[in-house]
Scaffold this motif. Structure first.
Motif, PDB file in Angstrom:
ATOM      1  N   ARG A 123       0.837  -1.208   0.000  1.00 57.15           N
ATOM      2  CA  ARG A 123       0.000   0.000   0.000  1.00 57.15           C
ATOM      3  C   ARG A 123       0.867   1.250   0.000  1.00 57.15           C
ATOM      4  N   ASP A 124       0.419   2.266  -0.731  1.00 61.43           N
ATOM      5  CA  ASP A 124       1.141   3.537  -0.734  1.00 61.43           C
ATOM      6  C   ASP A 124       0.922   4.316   0.558  1.00 61.43           C
ATOM      7  N   LEU A 125      -0.298   4.289   1.069  1.00 63.62           N
ATOM      8  CA  LEU A 125      -0.630   5.004   2.296  1.00 63.62           C
ATOM      9  C   LEU A 125      -0.631   4.015   3.445  1.00 63.62           C
ATOM     10  N   THR A 126       0.229   4.247   4.408  1.00 65.23           N
ATOM     11  CA  THR A 126       0.349   3.337   5.541  1.00 65.23           C
ATOM     12  C   THR A 126       0.489   4.134   6.836  1.00 65.23           C
ATOM     13  N   PRO A 127       0.083   3.566   7.954  1.00 60.28           N
ATOM     14  CA  PRO A 127       0.271   4.260   9.236  1.00 60.28           C
ATOM     15  C   PRO A 127       1.714   4.173   9.702  1.00 60.28           C
ATOM     16  N   HIS A 128       2.100   5.135  10.530  1.00 55.29           N
ATOM     17  CA  HIS A 128       3.454   5.147  11.078  1.00 55.29           C
ATOM     18  C   HIS A 128       3.413   4.739  12.544  1.00 55.29           C
ATOM     19  N   PRO A 129       4.295   3.856  12.959  1.00 57.08           N
ATOM     20  CA  PRO A 129       4.410   3.586  14.394  1.00 57.08           C
ATOM     21  C   PRO A 129       4.892   4.834  15.118  1.00 57.08           C
ATOM     22  N   ALA A 130       4.538   4.935  16.376  1.00 58.55           N
ATOM     23  CA  ALA A 130       4.983   6.074  17.174  1.00 58.55           C
ATOM     24  C   ALA A 130       6.480   5.998  17.421  1.00 58.55           C
ATOM     25  N   GLY A 131       7.059   7.144  17.763  1.00 59.03           N
ATOM     26  CA  GLY A 131       8.465   7.191  18.149  1.00 59.03           C
ATOM     27  C   GLY A 131       8.617   6.881  19.618  1.00 59.03           C
ATOM     28  N   ASP A 132       9.581   7.532  20.240  1.00 65.84           N
ATOM     29  CA  ASP A 132       9.895   7.181  21.630  1.00 65.84           C
ATOM     30  C   ASP A 132       8.829   7.646  22.619  1.00 65.84           C
ATOM     31  N   TRP A 133       7.821   8.382  22.149  1.00 66.05           N
ATOM     32  CA  TRP A 133       6.740   8.789  23.057  1.00 66.05           C
ATOM     33  C   TRP A 133       5.768   7.627  23.324  1.00 66.05           C
ATOM     34  N   ALA A 134       5.749   6.619  22.458  1.00 67.24           N
ATOM     35  CA  ALA A 134       4.877   5.459  22.671  1.00 67.24           C
ATOM     36  C   ALA A 134       5.491   4.254  21.972  1.00 67.24           C
ATOM     37  N   PRO A 135       6.627   3.796  22.432  1.00 69.09           N
ATOM     38  CA  PRO A 135       7.360   2.749  21.714  1.00 69.09           C
ATOM     39  C   PRO A 135       6.700   1.379  21.839  1.00 69.09           C
ATOM     40  N   GLY A 136       7.006   0.520  20.863  1.00 68.85           N
ATOM     41  CA  GLY A 136       6.508  -0.853  20.912  1.00 68.85           C
ATOM     42  C   GLY A 136       4.994  -0.898  20.884  1.00 68.85           C
ATOM     43  N   ASP A 137       4.428  -1.765  21.700  1.00 69.05           N
ATOM     44  CA  ASP A 137       2.977  -1.851  21.806  1.00 69.05           C
ATOM     45  C   ASP A 137       2.531  -1.091  23.045  1.00 69.05           C
ATOM     46  N   ALA A 138       2.698   0.228  23.011  1.00 66.39           N
ATOM     47  CA  ALA A 138       2.335   1.059  24.168  1.00 66.39           C
ATOM     48  C   ALA A 138       0.853   0.926  24.492  1.00 66.39           C
ATOM     49  N   HIS A 139       0.017   0.877  23.436  1.00 66.09           N
ATOM     50  CA  HIS A 139      -1.418   0.722  23.674  1.00 66.09           C
ATOM     51  C   HIS A 139      -1.712  -0.596  24.365  1.00 66.09           C
TER      52      HIS A 139
END
Length: 393
Positions: A71-87
Motif C-alpha cells: 500500500r502507498d498510504l500506511t500508518p506510522h508507528p509512534a516514536g519514543d513517546w509510545a514505543p513498541g505496543d504502548a497501547h
C-alpha cells in the motif's frame, strides 16, 4: 450514568499507580488512544516525566506488516513517546484493574499523511493545502482510513471503539503553532474555508451541477467582506447560504455529505467485520452536517442506523444543542455519550460536572465522557471524583 475517561497510553505506561487512580476516579471505562495525531501533552502525575511530545500522527501499537504490504498510504508507528505496543501495555494494566477498555481512533487528521503524500490533502478555494486534513472523498484516502479504522479499533481485549474525525476535516482545528485568530471567522466562513478543491472534489462538484472554477471564485468573493471587516460572517447554515447562495451551498453540502456518509458506513462496516459481535462502535459527531473537525458533521437519523451511538461535545452548554437531534432518533440500545472537558485550563468546568451530567441525562444522554483524565490537574480530578460519587452522575 456510565462514565469513561479519555487516556493516552503514555499516561499509564511506566506509572504503576495510573490504573488505580482511574478506578478511584469512579469511571467504569477507559477510552484509550490507539491511533492519534501529533500533540504535546502534560503528564502531571507520572513518576518519571512531565511532557510528552508526539511528533506526528501515529498508531500506538505495531501495525500489521501483512495488512499494509504493497500500500502507498500506511500508518506510522509512534516514536519514543509510545514505543513498541504502548497501547497494548496500557490496556493490559487497565483491564487488570477492572476497567473496561475501548479504543480511541483518530482518522482524518494527520499532518504526517499530508507531509508524505501532499496530493491527499484538502485544498481550499485559494489553492492553499491543509496537510493536517486528508480529503475523505479521494478513493486512496478512503481506503486507507477504512483499513486504519479496522486495525486501530479492534485491539486485543477491547470491547468497543470511538472513532474521532470520521468525516471532513477543515481549517479550524489546531495545527502546530496556530496563528489564525487575526480574523474571527464564524462557522459559515469556516465552512467556505474548508471546502476542498482537489481533483476528486472538483469532479464531485461537477456531478452536482456546479462549475468548480466558478465555485472557487464564488467562495473567494463571498469571503472578501470577511477579510475586509476583520469579523465573522454569521453562524448556522442560513449564513452559509447568504454567503454563497442557497443553490450552490446545497450542492456543495450534497457532495460532501455523500462522501462523508459513505466513509462512515465503510469504516463502521470494516470495524464490525474485524470484531466480535458485541463490539461497540461509536462516532464522535455533531448534528450539523456541514460542520468539520474532530466531531464530524452527520445526519443524526442516518448515523444512528450505522453506528451503535455517538460521542457528542457538551462542554459549556453544548448539550442543549447537540443532544436533542440524536435523542429524537435513538433506540433503546443507542449510546448517546455526552463529552465534557474536565480540564480547567482547557475551558472545562469539572466543578459543574454533576449538574452538567444531570442535565445531559434529561436531554437523552445515556453515558458521559471525561476529557481528559491524563491531562487534568489533581484539583480537577478531585472535582470529577466528587461528581461521579453522587447518585445523579
Amino acid at each position: 450514568m456510565r462514565a469513561s475517561a479519555f487516556v493516552y497510553p503514555w499516561d499509564v505506561t511506566g506509572d504503576p499507580r495510573a490504573a488505580a487512580r482511574l478506578v478511584d476516579l469512579g469511571v467504569q471505562q477507559v477510552t484509550l488512544a490507539s491511533a492519534y495525531h501529533s500533540t504535546r501533552a502534560l503528564t502531571p502525575r507520572h513518576p518519571t516525566r512531565r511532557l510528552v511530545t508526539a511528533e506526528y500522527a501515529a498508531v500506538l501499537y505495531p501495525p500489521d506488516p501483512v495488512r499494509w504490504a504493497g500500500r502507498d498510504l500506511t500508518p506510522h508507528p509512534a516514536g519514543d513517546w509510545a514505543p513498541g505496543d504502548a497501547h497494548g501495555e496500557a490496556a493490559e494494566a487497565l483491564r487488570a484493574a477492572g476497567l473496561d477498555v475501548h479504543t480511541w481512533v483518530v482518522l482524518a487528521h494527520s499532518s504526517r499523511l499530508g507531509a508524505d503524500h501532499p496530493a491527499t490533502s484538502v485544498v481550499n478555494a485559494y489553492g492553499d493545502r491543509y496537510p493536517w486534513a486528508p480529503c475523505v472523498a479521494q478513493p486512496a484516502v478512503r481506503a486507507y482510513l477504512v483499513e486504519l479504522a479496522a486495525e486501530a479499533a479492534v485491539r486485543p481485549g477491547a470491547h468497543g471503539t470511538e472513532l474521532e474525525s470520521c468525516g471532513w476535516y477543515g481549517m479550524a482545528h489546531l495545527h502546530a503553532h496556530d496563528k489564525i485568530a487575526g480574523v474571527a471567522l464564524g462557522d459559515a466562513a469556516q465552512y467556505l474555508m474548508s471546502l476542498c478543491f482537489c481533483a476528486t472534489c472538483r469532479t464531485g462538484y461537477g456531478d452536482e451541477g456546479l462549475d468548480p472554477d466558478g465555485l472557487a471564485a464564488a467562495v473567494r468573493r463571498a469571503l472578501e467582506p470577511v477579510w475586509a471587516s476583520g469579523g465573522a460572517a454569521g453562524t448556522g447554515w442560513p449564513a452559509v447560504e447568504d454567503l454563497l447562495g442557497a443553490g450552490p451551498a446545497a450542492a456543495t453540502l450534497a457532495w460532501r455529505t455523500r462522501a462523508a456518509r459513505t466513509l462512515q458506513e465503510d469504516a463502521v462496516a470494516a470495524v464490525r467485520a474485524a470484531a466480535h459481535p458485541a463490539f461497540r462502535v461509536l462516532l464522535h459527531a455533531d448534528p450539523a452536517p456541514y460542520r468539520t473537525g474532530a466531531n464530524a458533521g452527520v445526519d443524526p437519523a442516518h448515523i444512528l442506523t450505522v453506528a451503535d451511538g455517538v460521542v457528542l461535545p457538551c462542554t459549556g452548554g453544548g448539550a442543549e444543542t447537540v443532544l436533542p437531534p440524536f435523542a429524537a432518533h435513538a433506540r433503546v440500545d443507542t449510546v448517546l455519550a455526552a463529552n465534557f472537558t474536565v480540564v480547567s485550563g482547557m475551558g472545562g468546568s469539572p466543578s459543574a460536572l454533576a449538574a452538567d451530567a444531570a442535565r445531559a441525562r434529561e436531554l437523552g444522554a445515556t453515558e458521559i465522557r471525561l476529557y481528559h483524565a491524563g491531562l487534568a490537574s489533581d484539583p480537577d480530578l478531585a472535582a470529577v471524583r466528587a461528581a461521579l460519587a453522587r447518585p445523579a452522575a
